[in-house]
Design an enzyme around this catalytic site. Structure first.
Site, short mmCIF file in Angstrom:
data_model
loop_
_atom_site.label_atom_id
_atom_site.label_comp_id
_atom_site.label_asym_id
_atom_site.label_seq_id
_atom_site.Cartn_x
_atom_site.Cartn_y
_atom_site.Cartn_z
N ILE A 120 30.27 -10.30 -82.12
CA ILE A 120 30.65 -9.75 -80.81
C ILE A 120 31.97 -10.44 -80.50
O ILE A 120 31.99 -11.63 -80.22
CB ILE A 120 29.60 -10.01 -79.73
CG1 ILE A 120 28.27 -9.32 -80.08
CG2 ILE A 120 30.10 -9.52 -78.37
CD1 ILE A 120 27.14 -9.59 -79.09
N PRO A 121 33.08 -9.72 -80.59
CA PRO A 121 34.41 -10.36 -80.66
C PRO A 121 35.00 -10.86 -79.34
O PRO A 121 36.02 -10.39 -78.86
CB PRO A 121 35.27 -9.25 -81.26
CG PRO A 121 34.64 -7.99 -80.76
CD PRO A 121 33.16 -8.27 -80.74
N CYS A 122 34.36 -11.89 -78.78
CA CYS A 122 34.89 -12.48 -77.54
C CYS A 122 36.23 -13.15 -77.78
O CYS A 122 36.99 -13.37 -76.84
CB CYS A 122 33.88 -13.45 -76.94
SG CYS A 122 33.41 -14.80 -78.02
N HIS A 123 36.56 -13.45 -79.03
CA HIS A 123 37.86 -14.06 -79.34
C HIS A 123 39.02 -13.11 -79.07
O HIS A 123 40.16 -13.55 -78.97
CB HIS A 123 37.89 -14.55 -80.79
CG HIS A 123 37.70 -13.48 -81.81
ND1 HIS A 123 36.45 -13.03 -82.19
CD2 HIS A 123 38.59 -12.77 -82.53
CE1 HIS A 123 36.59 -12.09 -83.10
NE2 HIS A 123 37.88 -11.90 -83.33
#
Length: 160
Positions: A120-123
């Site tokens: 889950i690409p919170c970056h």
């Protein structure tokens, strides 16, 4: 029953935790997590997809996810999954997408509580003026992930 294993990424060990064959956590860790009963097919699928991501050939994950969180957090995390590989979104853009431009701080809080790093690409979420802010794994990892995605993007356009 909770099952765990450690994936060794180029930016440090990533501890993967599952239950009922769905991932509920993936976080950077110092101590190896090993489960005697981890589903070998699921472990191989996770390992293969993370290997492909880190070698620059996977742009989207197809893994069974079940992050635990509030309804609001789930909304934010679903929106994070819509951010294309190698692109950025601001906290305010995410707030607008989920329906209330005034929820910027709440979006930041939900982003910070994302229990499934990388997948889950919170970056891919940045502060005002595309500033790199906040990442549970450390800002150096966030920068590394964004540079990695930029260098492997098919169109090579700048992301920040």
């Amino acid at each position: 029953m909770t099952e765990r294993f450690t994936y060794y990424s180029p930016i440090g060990p990533l501890c993967i935790e599952t239950e009922s064959d769905t991932i509920f956590a993936a976080h950077f860790c110092e101590k190896e997590l090993v489960s005697e009963h981890f589903n070998p097919q699921l472990q191989q699928k996770i390992t293969d997809q993370l290997d492909e991501y880190f070698n620059g050939s996977r742009f989207n994950f197809d893994l069974p996810l079940k992050p635990a969180g509030t309804e609001f957090q789930q909304k934010v995390w679903n929106e994070l999954n819509r951010i294309p590989y190698g692109q950025l979104r601001s906290y305010s853009e995410i707030a607008k997408k989920i329906g209330d431009k005034n929820l910027v701080r709440a979006v930041g809080g939900a982003n910070a509580k994302n229990p499934i790093a990388i997948i889950i690409p919170c970056h891919r979420v940045v502060g005002a003026n595309n500033q790199l802010v906040g990442y549970a794994g450390g800002l150096w990892r966030k920068k590394w992930l964004l540079q990695h995605e930029l260098s492997n993007k098919p169109d090579k356009s700048t992301i920040w």
